[in-house]
Structure formats: C-alpha cells, structure tokens
Design a protein around this motif. Sequence first.
Motif, PDB file in Angstrom:
ATOM      1  N   ASN A  17      11.655   0.481  -5.006  1.00  0.00           N
ATOM      2  CA  ASN A  17      10.959  -0.123  -3.706  1.00  0.00           C
ATOM      3  C   ASN A  17       9.865   0.811  -3.114  1.00  0.00           C
ATOM      4  O   ASN A  17      10.425   1.933  -2.572  1.00  0.00           O
ATOM      5  CB  ASN A  17      12.043  -0.589  -2.627  1.00  0.00           C
ATOM      6  CG  ASN A  17      11.172  -1.496  -1.450  1.00  0.00           C
ATOM      7  OD1 ASN A  17      10.089  -1.609  -1.559  1.00  0.00           O
ATOM      8  ND2 ASN A  17      12.051  -1.426  -0.233  1.00  0.00           N
ATOM      9  N   LYS A  18       8.758   0.563  -3.327  1.00  0.00           N
ATOM     10  CA  LYS A  18       7.756   1.458  -2.717  1.00  0.00           C
ATOM     11  C   LYS A  18       7.050   1.105  -1.349  1.00  0.00           C
ATOM     12  O   LYS A  18       6.093   1.409  -0.721  1.00  0.00           O
ATOM     13  CB  LYS A  18       6.664   1.891  -3.401  1.00  0.00           C
ATOM     14  CG  LYS A  18       7.130   2.706  -4.873  1.00  0.00           C
ATOM     15  CD  LYS A  18       6.108   2.895  -5.724  1.00  0.00           C
ATOM     16  CE  LYS A  18       6.572   3.729  -6.835  1.00  0.00           C
ATOM     17  NZ  LYS A  18       5.399   4.190  -7.876  1.00  0.00           N
ATOM     18  N   GLN A  19       7.688  -0.119  -0.989  1.00  0.00           N
ATOM     19  CA  GLN A  19       7.130  -0.872   0.516  1.00  0.00           C
ATOM     20  C   GLN A  19       7.390   0.263   1.665  1.00  0.00           C
ATOM     21  O   GLN A  19       8.441   0.863   1.951  1.00  0.00           O
ATOM     22  CB  GLN A  19       7.562  -2.182   0.578  1.00  0.00           C
ATOM     23  CG  GLN A  19       7.129  -3.176  -0.625  1.00  0.00           C
ATOM     24  CD  GLN A  19       5.744  -3.270  -0.771  1.00  0.00           C
ATOM     25  OE1 GLN A  19       5.099  -3.620   0.459  1.00  0.00           O
ATOM     26  NE2 GLN A  19       5.369  -3.374  -1.695  1.00  0.00           N
ATOM     27  N   HIS A  20       6.500  -0.048   2.636  1.00  0.00           N
ATOM     28  CA  HIS A  20       6.645   0.681   3.882  1.00  0.00           C
ATOM     29  C   HIS A  20       7.834   0.214   4.637  1.00  0.00           C
ATOM     30  O   HIS A  20       7.871  -0.983   4.772  1.00  0.00           O
ATOM     31  CB  HIS A  20       5.422   0.622   4.752  1.00  0.00           C
ATOM     32  CG  HIS A  20       5.539   1.454   6.251  1.00  0.00           C
ATOM     33  ND1 HIS A  20       5.236   2.816   5.990  1.00  0.00           N
ATOM     34  CD2 HIS A  20       5.795   0.864   7.285  1.00  0.00           C
ATOM     35  CE1 HIS A  20       5.610   3.045   7.142  1.00  0.00           C
ATOM     36  NE2 HIS A  20       5.797   2.164   8.154  1.00  0.00           N
TER      37      HIS A  20
ATOM     38  N   GLN B  80      10.110  -0.970   7.548  1.00  0.00           N
ATOM     39  CA  GLN B  80       9.806  -1.806   8.800  1.00  0.00           C
ATOM     40  C   GLN B  80      11.029  -1.221   9.766  1.00  0.00           C
ATOM     41  O   GLN B  80      11.878  -0.677   9.502  1.00  0.00           O
ATOM     42  CB  GLN B  80       9.875  -3.224   8.572  1.00  0.00           C
ATOM     43  CG  GLN B  80       8.834  -3.909   7.634  1.00  0.00           C
ATOM     44  CD  GLN B  80       7.299  -3.564   8.493  1.00  0.00           C
ATOM     45  OE1 GLN B  80       7.112  -3.716   9.188  1.00  0.00           O
ATOM     46  NE2 GLN B  80       6.659  -3.062   7.241  1.00  0.00           N
TER      47      GLN B  80
ATOM     48  N   GLU C  72       4.786   3.889  -0.550  1.00  0.00           N
ATOM     49  CA  GLU C  72       3.483   3.446  -0.236  1.00  0.00           C
ATOM     50  C   GLU C  72       3.395   2.002  -0.629  1.00  0.00           C
ATOM     51  O   GLU C  72       4.218   1.622  -1.543  1.00  0.00           O
ATOM     52  CB  GLU C  72       2.471   4.335  -0.973  1.00  0.00           C
ATOM     53  CG  GLU C  72       2.419   5.703  -0.649  1.00  0.00           C
ATOM     54  CD  GLU C  72       1.425   5.569   0.645  1.00  0.00           C
ATOM     55  OE1 GLU C  72       1.235   4.720   1.375  1.00  0.00           O
ATOM     56  OE2 GLU C  72       0.804   6.703   0.854  1.00  0.00           O
ATOM     57  N   ASN C  73       2.430   1.299   0.066  1.00  0.00           N
ATOM     58  CA  ASN C  73       2.035   0.112  -0.432  1.00  0.00           C
ATOM     59  C   ASN C  73       1.237   0.035  -1.673  1.00  0.00           C
ATOM     60  O   ASN C  73       0.357   1.155  -1.507  1.00  0.00           O
ATOM     61  CB  ASN C  73       1.498  -0.800   0.754  1.00  0.00           C
ATOM     62  CG  ASN C  73       2.799  -1.039   1.867  1.00  0.00           C
ATOM     63  OD1 ASN C  73       3.862  -1.368   1.508  1.00  0.00           O
ATOM     64  ND2 ASN C  73       2.164  -1.414   3.095  1.00  0.00           N
ATOM     65  N   ARG C  74       1.098  -0.907  -2.293  1.00  0.00           N
ATOM     66  CA  ARG C  74       0.096  -1.347  -3.328  1.00  0.00           C
ATOM     67  C   ARG C  74      -1.235  -1.678  -2.388  1.00  0.00           C
ATOM     68  O   ARG C  74      -0.910  -2.623  -1.695  1.00  0.00           O
ATOM     69  CB  ARG C  74       0.304  -2.464  -4.497  1.00  0.00           C
ATOM     70  CG  ARG C  74      -0.608  -2.532  -5.407  1.00  0.00           C
ATOM     71  CD  ARG C  74      -0.116  -3.414  -6.438  1.00  0.00           C
ATOM     72  NE  ARG C  74      -1.126  -3.934  -7.278  1.00  0.00           N
ATOM     73  CZ  ARG C  74      -1.089  -4.702  -8.401  1.00  0.00           C
ATOM     74  NH1 ARG C  74      -0.119  -5.226  -8.401  1.00  0.00           N
ATOM     75  NH2 ARG C  74      -1.967  -4.974  -9.198  1.00  0.00           N
TER      76      ARG C  74
ATOM     77  N   ASN D  37      -1.210  -5.808   8.164  1.00  0.00           N
ATOM     78  CA  ASN D  37      -0.262  -6.222   7.045  1.00  0.00           C
ATOM     79  C   ASN D  37       0.077  -7.921   7.100  1.00  0.00           C
ATOM     80  O   ASN D  37      -0.133  -8.613   6.089  1.00  0.00           O
ATOM     81  CB  ASN D  37       1.120  -5.656   6.926  1.00  0.00           C
ATOM     82  CG  ASN D  37       1.909  -6.202   5.785  1.00  0.00           C
ATOM     83  OD1 ASN D  37       1.937  -5.863   4.800  1.00  0.00           O
ATOM     84  ND2 ASN D  37       2.920  -7.279   5.971  1.00  0.00           N
TER      85      ASN D  37
ATOM     86  N   ARG E  94      -2.674  -5.184   2.524  1.00  0.00           N
ATOM     87  CA  ARG E  94      -1.636  -4.011   2.136  1.00  0.00           C
ATOM     88  C   ARG E  94      -2.553  -2.738   1.835  1.00  0.00           C
ATOM     89  O   ARG E  94      -3.177  -2.761   0.914  1.00  0.00           O
ATOM     90  CB  ARG E  94      -0.546  -4.465   0.934  1.00  0.00           C
ATOM     91  CG  ARG E  94       0.705  -5.121   1.450  1.00  0.00           C
ATOM     92  CD  ARG E  94       0.580  -6.536   1.961  1.00  0.00           C
ATOM     93  NE  ARG E  94       0.041  -7.287   1.245  1.00  0.00           N
ATOM     94  CZ  ARG E  94      -0.114  -8.599   1.538  1.00  0.00           C
ATOM     95  NH1 ARG E  94      -0.250  -8.965   2.728  1.00  0.00           N
ATOM     96  NH2 ARG E  94      -0.647  -9.534   0.676  1.00  0.00           N
TER      97      ARG E  94
ATOM     98  N   ASN F  16      -2.162   1.979   2.175  1.00  0.00           N
ATOM     99  CA  ASN F  16      -1.267   2.809   2.251  1.00  0.00           C
ATOM    100  C   ASN F  16      -1.254   3.675   3.341  1.00  0.00           C
ATOM    101  O   ASN F  16      -2.139   3.503   4.353  1.00  0.00           O
ATOM    102  CB  ASN F  16      -1.727   3.726   0.810  1.00  0.00           C
ATOM    103  CG  ASN F  16      -3.056   4.413   0.791  1.00  0.00           C
ATOM    104  OD1 ASN F  16      -3.638   4.205   2.021  1.00  0.00           O
ATOM    105  ND2 ASN F  16      -3.606   4.834  -0.215  1.00  0.00           N
TER     106      ASN F  16
END
Length: 265
Positions: free
Chosen positions: A4-7, A9, A73-75, A196, A201, A203
Amino acid sequence: MHGNKQHMQKEFFLFNSSKARCKSYINLREVTQRFRLSPGEYVIIPSTYEPHQEGEFILRVFSEKRNTSEEIENRIEADHPVPAPASAGEESEEDKQFRTIFQQIAGDEMEISANELKNVLNRVVSKHKDLNTDGFSLECCRSMIALMDTDGTGRLNLQEFRHLWNKIKQWQGVFKHYDTEQKGSINSYEMRNAVNDAGFRLNNQLYDIITMRYANENMNIDFDSFISCLVRLEGMFRAFQAFDQDGDGTIRLSVLEWLQLTMYA
C-alpha cells in the motif's frame, strides 16, 4: 498493508497507536534515537518541531533477514468524469432559466469575457455567506476561461459556461466540507485531502509545490486560491492527456508547444 503506497489519512493515526517514538520532542539541532522492534510492517514518520518546516533525517535498519522500505506516495492521476451528452429534446425549466441569465450577461454575442465572468461569479458567490470570501480574482477567471475555452476564442459560450458552473459548484462543496469553521480558508493538511476529494491524486512533492504557490504566510488557502489551484490542475492534466497519445505517461513537446501550453493555462 504490504504494497500500500497510499498516503496515510488522519483516521489511521487515531485508531493505531505508535510502537516507538523519541523520548524527548524538543527543538534541538539533532535528535537521535535507537529502537529494537519485533519483525513486522511499520510506518516511519519523520517530523520537524515546528509545522511547515523542512528537515533532513537518516534512517538505518539492521535486520537478520532481508527488509524492504519505500516511501508512501500516491500514483499521480486525475478523475475525468465524462460530461453528460446534451439533450436533443425540449429544454428543461432549469436550462431555460440558465439560458436567460446567460443572455442577460452575454448580450447578443452569447459569449462572456473574463471580466464578465468575474462579475457574474462574484454576484452569485456573495449570496453564499457561509463561504466567507471576497470572491474571484480576474486572474482566476482568466484561468477558468483558458480551461473551458474549447473553441479558442478567449471567451465562454453557453455550453462552456454551464460546464464551468457545474465544476465550481462541485469544488465549492469540497471546500465547504473542510472549511468547517467557515473561516474562508483551509490549512495545508486539509488542502491535501480536499484536492484528493476533487479527483486529483498527487505525490508529496506536488503537494509541497501547491502549498508554496497557493497558501498565504500562515499556510492557509482561501476559496479563490483553492479554485485557482483546481482549475490549473484540471487544465494541465487535460493538456497532458491530449499529448500522451499512447498513454505511457510521457510526452515530448517542442518549445512552441510548451510555451503555448503554459502561457495560456
């Protein structure tokens, strides 16, 4: 969590306690700490003592077996909902009212300039007391026209204006969701989530650039700057996709194409 590379929350930190942290959180030139952790997956969060400051840190990991670390990081991508096709049948009552208002502003030409757009938008926004804003600047309205001006006239016709108005209403709802105290601004952290929610999306590097470009000295973004930012993002994403014919995420531009793209954005 693996892969999981999502920021992460805010909710993640509300429901997950830290496994290790520095014993002292003070404003020193250098803070060093050593931790011994059980095997598993961890999120490491460096922090400066004061918010909105830059700093450097070094992380060394010693493990018996091979370990993997990567930046979260987000894509970089954007949602572009397909606009509903224009109805070929009889106009609805809302469409008739919309056309009447537009005709009053545009006159016989049925097109409006940046100044005319500024006047009508500020007239409408002034009725929303919960926004606490001075309205849109001329520069913001010029950017809006550049975004929606599909026929290259430097003005907006009825269809272009309707499309713009729908976007502004959508973005206004996002802004009001985060401006809970009705201060007329949101902070840089809220801006990340608002962008977002608006369908973009990005980085960490791009969020830092947005804060530098659109925030005031207190790191807050007002409504005009918020809309200006989203207009610019939408325009740049749309332009990139137009040039990225094979969809590989890279484009090649001549000097003329680059200047045309950036000067009219």
